[in-house]
Design an enzyme around this catalytic site. Sequence first.
Site, PDB file in Angstrom:
ATOM      1  N   GLY A   1       0.850  -1.182   0.000  1.00  0.00           N
ATOM      2  CA  GLY A   1       0.000   0.000   0.000  1.00  0.00           C
ATOM      3  C   GLY A   1       0.880   1.224   0.000  1.00  0.00           C
ATOM      4  O   GLY A   1       2.092   1.136  -0.203  1.00  0.00           O
ATOM      5  N   SER A   2       0.258   2.362   0.224  1.00  0.00           N
ATOM      6  CA  SER A   2       1.033   3.593   0.176  1.00  0.00           C
ATOM      7  C   SER A   2       1.781   3.840   1.474  1.00  0.00           C
ATOM      8  O   SER A   2       2.680   4.667   1.520  1.00  0.00           O
ATOM      9  CB  SER A   2       0.108   4.772  -0.126  1.00  0.00           C
ATOM     10  OG  SER A   2      -0.965   4.759   0.769  1.00  0.00           O
TER      11      SER A   2
ATOM     12  N   ALA B   1       2.621   1.052   3.843  1.00  0.00           N
ATOM     13  CA  ALA B   1       3.256  -0.126   4.441  1.00  0.00           C
ATOM     14  C   ALA B   1       3.252  -1.270   3.439  1.00  0.00           C
ATOM     15  O   ALA B   1       2.622  -1.190   2.389  1.00  0.00           O
ATOM     16  CB  ALA B   1       2.476  -0.543   5.691  1.00  0.00           C
ATOM     17  N   THR B   2       3.968  -2.328   3.796  1.00  0.00           N
ATOM     18  CA  THR B   2       3.982  -3.537   2.962  1.00  0.00           C
ATOM     19  C   THR B   2       3.435  -4.681   3.804  1.00  0.00           C
ATOM     20  O   THR B   2       3.723  -4.775   4.992  1.00  0.00           O
ATOM     21  CB  THR B   2       5.417  -3.834   2.498  1.00  0.00           C
ATOM     22  OG1 THR B   2       5.882  -2.700   1.777  1.00  0.00           O
ATOM     23  CG2 THR B   2       5.468  -5.052   1.583  1.00  0.00           C
TER      24      THR B   2
ATOM     25  N   LYS C   1       1.864  -6.560   8.550  1.00  0.00           N
ATOM     26  CA  LYS C   1       1.964  -5.274   7.852  1.00  0.00           C
ATOM     27  C   LYS C   1       3.082  -4.488   8.512  1.00  0.00           C
ATOM     28  O   LYS C   1       3.044  -4.235   9.717  1.00  0.00           O
ATOM     29  CB  LYS C   1       0.619  -4.552   7.958  1.00  0.00           C
ATOM     30  CG  LYS C   1       0.536  -3.264   7.184  1.00  0.00           C
ATOM     31  CD  LYS C   1      -0.904  -2.759   7.142  1.00  0.00           C
ATOM     32  CE  LYS C   1      -1.003  -1.409   6.484  1.00  0.00           C
ATOM     33  NZ  LYS C   1      -2.389  -0.926   6.397  1.00  0.00           N
TER      34      LYS C   1
ATOM     35  N   ASP D   1     -11.579   4.681   4.646  1.00  0.00           N
ATOM     36  CA  ASP D   1     -10.882   4.391   3.381  1.00  0.00           C
ATOM     37  C   ASP D   1     -11.432   3.103   2.763  1.00  0.00           C
ATOM     38  O   ASP D   1     -10.670   2.225   2.346  1.00  0.00           O
ATOM     39  CB  ASP D   1      -9.369   4.307   3.600  1.00  0.00           C
ATOM     40  CG  ASP D   1      -8.583   4.492   2.296  1.00  0.00           C
ATOM     41  OD1 ASP D   1      -9.186   4.928   1.289  1.00  0.00           O
ATOM     42  OD2 ASP D   1      -7.374   4.199   2.290  1.00  0.00           O
TER      43      ASP D   1
END
Length: 363
Positions: free
Chosen positions: A12-13, A15-16, A32, A126
């Site tokens: 994501g913007s 985190a991974t 995450k 979101d």
Amino acid sequence: MEWTRGRILGRGSTATVYAATRRDSNEILAVKSSELHRSEFLQREAKILSSLSSPYVIGYRGSETRREPNGVVTYNLLMERAPYGTLADAAAKNGGRLEEAAIAKYTREMLRGLEYVHSRGVAHCDVKGSNVVVGEKGEAKLVDFGCSKRVEVESGAVVGTPAFMAPEVARGERQGRESDIWAVGCTVIEMATGSPPWTEGSPVSVLYRVGYSGEAPELPELLTEEAKDFLEKCLKREPKERWTATQLLNHPFLITKPKAEPVSGLVSCSPTSVTDQTFWRSVEEEAEEEGETEELQEDTRYLDRLNLWACHSERIGRLRCVGGLDGSRLDMEGGGWITVRVSCEGTMIGGSHEEYLLGGIVN
Ligand SMILES: Nc1ncnc2c1ncn2[C@@H]1O[C@H](COP(=O)(O)OP(=O)(O)OP(=O)(O)O)[C@@H](O)[C@H]1O
């Protein structure tokens, strides 16, 4: 908790997300991760997620900081792992759109998750196809609570993804349960057409259109009248007129469809059980070859790139802080830069064609 990091499940913007195995039980989890100094949103997410428990919300399994072999200190949120990707992936795998029965099933589950979350005084903030994953039993589960807020106590900056933002959010006025419902409508459109509404134009022009044009998103032609009526209840421009999650769960679009249609074509993105040895061997080999250290360094580079928003030309990036955004305050500053004055600390996002600076303090 002792655990081993595996392959990347999603990025994501902020985190991974990786697969992970608990060393004591071999349970497969998702973790995450982000560098500790950039983990404000992840820590906030962990706090909120730890207070929630629903079959339609990803399960919390713990959080911790740790020093990686390369010396980088990371913050890690451990979660239940969802093996079938996101609703956005499901639509993509199905030729770009889902059948209406599948849309109804996922929407029902997403709303059950939201009904629960809203009853706990939390707005997700979101909701979108890539923030709803498909669990072990094929059920939709909300993920990514990094933007979520406690509606009773917080006002503050508005957050989220422009194409899914409700008009009041795009105008920077308020964000709460009703804004999640608008985003559900946008997610239904995303499942039905393969892309969210307002796909044309830059994030800033999307925000302006959503906030000030008076338009509602176009309803997909192919949907039945019931589905379109459902969408109209979600996409009322006036927040108070939007139906609640509980009301929507009783809408004919959701109650007349069979309860548990099997959704065909679910393909696991990661192992379905700890006995999936082939997968884990490949993870171990991958880890040995590349080394965790290198993977994390790669992630850091990826995050840096994301900060310049250069990962995808069509990506509508996350807008962390758009409080007080006012279309009349768009200033062209030359060099392809547009400054959007906001009433809180700005966030920079950039695009592959143009770049935008959301910054400055106004008022
Ligand atoms: N529990 C999970 N199990 C499996 N995959 C997951 C899980 N959580 C997240 N993912 C995958 O990782 C991706 C990124 O996760 P998430 O949306 O939480 O990150 P983010 O940085 O907050 O993203 P965003 O860009 O929306 O802010 C998801 O779109 C999904 O593909």
